[in-house]
Design a protein around this motif. Structure first.
Motif, mmCIF file in Angstrom:
data_model
loop_
_atom_site.group_PDB
_atom_site.id
_atom_site.type_symbol
_atom_site.label_atom_id
_atom_site.label_comp_id
_atom_site.label_asym_id
_atom_site.label_seq_id
_atom_site.Cartn_x
_atom_site.Cartn_y
_atom_site.Cartn_z
ATOM 1 N N ILE B 174 53.889 40.605 27.173
ATOM 2 C CA ILE B 174 52.863 41.033 25.932
ATOM 3 C C ILE B 174 53.603 42.141 25.427
ATOM 4 C CG2 ILE B 174 50.688 41.857 25.575
ATOM 5 C CD1 ILE B 174 49.310 40.238 27.595
ATOM 6 N N GLY B 178 55.249 43.139 21.723
ATOM 7 C CA GLY B 178 54.643 44.298 21.021
ATOM 8 C C GLY B 178 55.855 45.237 20.549
ATOM 9 N N THR B 212 48.870 47.930 21.802
ATOM 10 C CA THR B 212 49.405 46.859 22.755
ATOM 11 C C THR B 212 48.907 47.233 24.255
ATOM 12 O OG1 THR B 212 51.159 46.300 21.345
ATOM 13 C CG2 THR B 212 51.018 45.084 23.312
ATOM 14 N N THR B 215 45.413 46.728 25.152
ATOM 15 C CA THR B 215 45.045 45.565 25.455
ATOM 16 C C THR B 215 45.400 45.378 26.546
ATOM 17 O OG1 THR B 215 45.366 45.171 23.089
ATOM 18 C CG2 THR B 215 44.843 43.067 24.431
ATOM 19 N N ILE B 222 39.785 43.411 33.275
ATOM 20 C CA ILE B 222 38.877 42.270 33.534
ATOM 21 C C ILE B 222 39.422 41.646 34.649
ATOM 22 C CG2 ILE B 222 38.354 40.051 32.442
ATOM 23 C CD1 ILE B 222 38.850 41.312 29.663
ATOM 24 N N GLY B 278 33.257 44.420 27.548
ATOM 25 C CA GLY B 278 33.527 43.191 26.835
ATOM 26 C C GLY B 278 33.269 43.802 25.431
ATOM 27 N N MET B 281 36.153 45.701 24.373
ATOM 28 C CA MET B 281 37.362 44.713 24.382
ATOM 29 C C MET B 281 37.453 43.854 23.000
ATOM 30 S SD MET B 281 39.149 42.505 26.507
ATOM 31 C CE MET B 281 40.133 41.113 25.834
ATOM 32 N N ILE B 282 36.320 43.111 22.724
ATOM 33 C CA ILE B 282 36.072 42.289 21.527
ATOM 34 C C ILE B 282 36.185 43.112 20.282
ATOM 35 C CG2 ILE B 282 34.515 41.036 20.279
ATOM 36 C CD1 ILE B 282 33.909 40.099 23.162
ATOM 37 N N MET B 284 38.086 45.749 19.692
ATOM 38 C CA MET B 284 39.427 46.072 19.743
ATOM 39 C C MET B 284 40.183 44.708 19.394
ATOM 40 S SD MET B 284 41.164 47.865 22.603
ATOM 41 C CE MET B 284 41.838 46.712 23.457
ATOM 42 N N MET B 285 39.761 43.670 19.916
ATOM 43 C CA MET B 285 40.829 42.538 19.574
ATOM 44 C C MET B 285 40.392 41.690 18.334
ATOM 45 S SD MET B 285 40.874 40.567 23.339
ATOM 46 C CE MET B 285 40.027 39.151 22.924
ATOM 47 N N THR B 286 39.117 42.050 17.920
ATOM 48 C CA THR B 286 38.824 41.117 16.421
ATOM 49 C C THR B 286 39.072 42.244 15.277
ATOM 50 O OG1 THR B 286 36.508 41.676 16.732
ATOM 51 C CG2 THR B 286 37.456 39.515 17.549
#
Lengths: 275, 292
Positions: B174, B178, B212, B215, B222, B278, B281-282, B284-286
């Motif tokens: 990952i 990055g 990165t 993440t 998790i 969660g 996290m979501i 951040m990811m979206t």
């Protein structure tokens, strides 16, 4: 200056080889020892197997470890849940991505929350019993599908967002039905995302161990992970056999990795890197 | 155009249904069951209030230690995997021969079943005949050969080390993606200004890699909180009393002995905790996803 640069380059190469070797040792260990006899494998070292190679190990393992049954089971579980997950996830993420009404945005977040959510296996037994899914192949397939949906939807959703909406508009003006629009226009364009989902879901379901442990009591329904672990418990003194079993169990995964490396890396790094 | 017509809701129904019934519902009824005395010994259910949670959080029992183990495992592996992964990512974005071969091999442990890796390492870490100790003795460092998995003193660290071995390649992959997404212009500008490689890393790579790294940290957290296969195969919570026990192995043991209520209470503690993670996290990811 030049000499210094050369030294740095040699050091970097050596470092890379060292780490690669450390990563590779356990795999070599399995490969080499699965061709040895019981005595030779008892030390589990990296010495080359003596001749003749003990190819009978694999036959013994297939027979005693009931590998054919569990291979067949693993195939059913993986193929069926990959199929269901891909179909359901692409349909759902397509709608979530195209029609961003308030409710759809909430539903999308609700689905994606499953990426972090842990499964409450104990309470899940109640639900599985309620639907008669305990100790059933269908139950495992549906459970795998449920567990793989969140990340698959996350992956495809991001991909759909990049397809121009004009495509849909043109198709609708030409009289396309919603189903036809999805199947003939959108789905072909989703191929790269779907390939990633297929490969990742396959790897995850092939490696899955916890759900069968909780929900499959009869050994005829066990997937390969569970039967290899059980075999390990019975034959822990015969490392040659255990290695042969591990070798056969891991082979499909390694093949898929070699063939689909591009998709695995792009899928696993999705969302992590904003390019 | 009517979006509800072109993009019909029934497309999403099957995904929502399966996920809700087999994933979310158990989490929710699990919270309900954790207020009862559900067990395999009796068919009757009684409401017991917070009794199970009192047991989980009481100092007399092992559960606090199990929760602590899970957190230590998660934090420890996350930090070390990130540091090692970053070092490897920097190394493998330089001009090294057979670059893709190295990257491919280092990622390999991440595709294999963690259960199988755990099984292999029970052999490698075997105190008498294991590969590691044999190797240490052969190079004259026999003093460093320890009973890695069987002594309470080393077991926890060994389990963490195996997991770090397993997971670093994934983090590295990952982070490589990055690093490769950072524009070369920055590095060129820096070179013209006469910056050293350390300065380039410190003032360009690291700051631009922070999202990165965030993440990879979340992914690791998790994974760490849910860890099961690895520990089940390596030590199954032992040696001794709960030395390497984590939440999921404890839940499985409670399931095995029929103490469902405690099992589901432990799961519920985790459920609530991870749903909160969660959300972050979501977000951040979206956050960067393309919006219409």
């Amino acid at each position: 200056m030049k000499a210094k640069k050369q030294a740095a380059s040699i050091a970097a190469n050596a470092g890379a080889w060292l780490i690669t070797a450390i990563s590779l040792v356990p795999f070599l260990l399995i490969l080499l020892n699965s061709f040895k006899d019981s005595l030779g494998a008892s030390e589990m070292n990296l010495k080359l197997p003596g001749l003749p190679l003990q190819l009978t190990n694999f036959l013994v393992v297939v027979e005693k470890g009931k590998l054919l049954t569990s291979f067949f089971n693993s195939c059913i579980y993986s193929v069926a849940s990959v199929f269901l997950c891909t179909v359901f996830a692409s349909m759902a993420s397509y709608v979530f991505s195209r029609n961003r009404s308030k409710i759809n945005r909430i539903l999308y977040l609700y689905m994606v929350l499953g990426i972090t959510m842990p499964v409450n296996y104990v309470a899940l037994t109640k639900v599985m019993m309620l639907f008669h899914l305990n100790n059933s192949r269908l139950g495992i397939v549906l459970l795998y599908t449920a567990m793989q949906l969140p990340f698959s939807i996350f992956l495809i959703h991001g991909f759909v967002a990049k397809l121009p909406v004009e495509l849909d508009e043109a198709a609708v003006i030409d009289g396309c039905s919603p189903m036809r629009l999805f199947v003939s226009v959108i789905l072909p364009l989703l191929k790269p995302a779907i390939a990633t989902v297929v490969v990742l879901t396959f790897l995850n379901t092939w490696n899955e161990f916890v759900s069968p442990l909780y929900f499959l009591s009869s050994s005829t329904k066990w997937p390969m992970t569970l039967s290899v672990y059980n075999f390990f418990g019975m034959y822990f003194k015969d490392w040659n056999l255990v290695c042969a079993d591990i070798f056969l169990t891991s082979l499909p995964v390694i093949l898929v990795y070699l063939l689909g490396q591009k998709y695995i890396v792009s899928g696993m790094t999705a969302g992590a890197v904003k390019g | 155009m009517n979006k509800n017509k072109i993009y019909p809701m029934w497309f999403a129904v099957l995904a929502l249904l399966i996920y809700s019934v087999l994933f979310v519902l158990p989490g929710l009824i699990g919270i309900g069951y954790s207020f009862t005395d559900w067990s395999s010994y009796s068919n009757q259910l009684h409401f017991v209030g917070l009794e199970n949670f009192k047991t989980v959080f009481s100092a007399d029992e092992n559960y606090l230690k199990i929760i602590k183990n899970t957190l230590v495992f998660t934090l420890g592996t996350t930090i070390i995997k990130n540091i090692l992964g970053l070092a490897l990512a920097v190394l493998l974005t330089k001009s090294i021969r057979l670059l893709n071969f190295h990257r491919g091999v280092m990622f390999l442990p991440s595709v294999l079943s963690t259960l199988i890796l755990g099984m292999i390492f029970t052999s490698i870490l075997n105190p008498s005949s294991g590969l590691l100790n044999t190797f240490l003795r052969e190079i004259g460092l026999g003093g460093l050969a320890k009973p890695w998995l069987t002594s309470p003193h080393y077991a926890f660290k060994s389990v963490m080390a195996v997991d770090i071995w397993r997971g670093t390649g994934y983090i590295m992959t990952i982070l490589i993606a990055g690093i490769l997404s950072i524009s070369q212009d920055y590095y060129e500008a820096c070179s013209i200004d006469g910056a050293s490689s350390w300065q380039k890393f410190r003032f360009i790579t690291l700051p631009l890699l922070l999202p990165t790294l965030a993440t990879t940290t979340v992914l690791n957290v998790i994974y760490g909180l849910k860890v099961f296969d690895m520990i089940y195969a390596l030590t199954n919570g032992g040696p001794g009393k709960a030395t390497t026990e984590v939440l999921y192995t404890a839940v499985f043991k409670k399931f095995g002995t029929g103490q469902y209520a405690i099992g589901t209470a432990l799961s519920s503690v985790m459920f609530v905790f991870m749903v909160v993670i969660g959300f972050f996290m979501i977000r951040m990811m979206t956050k960067d996803e393309v919006q219409e």
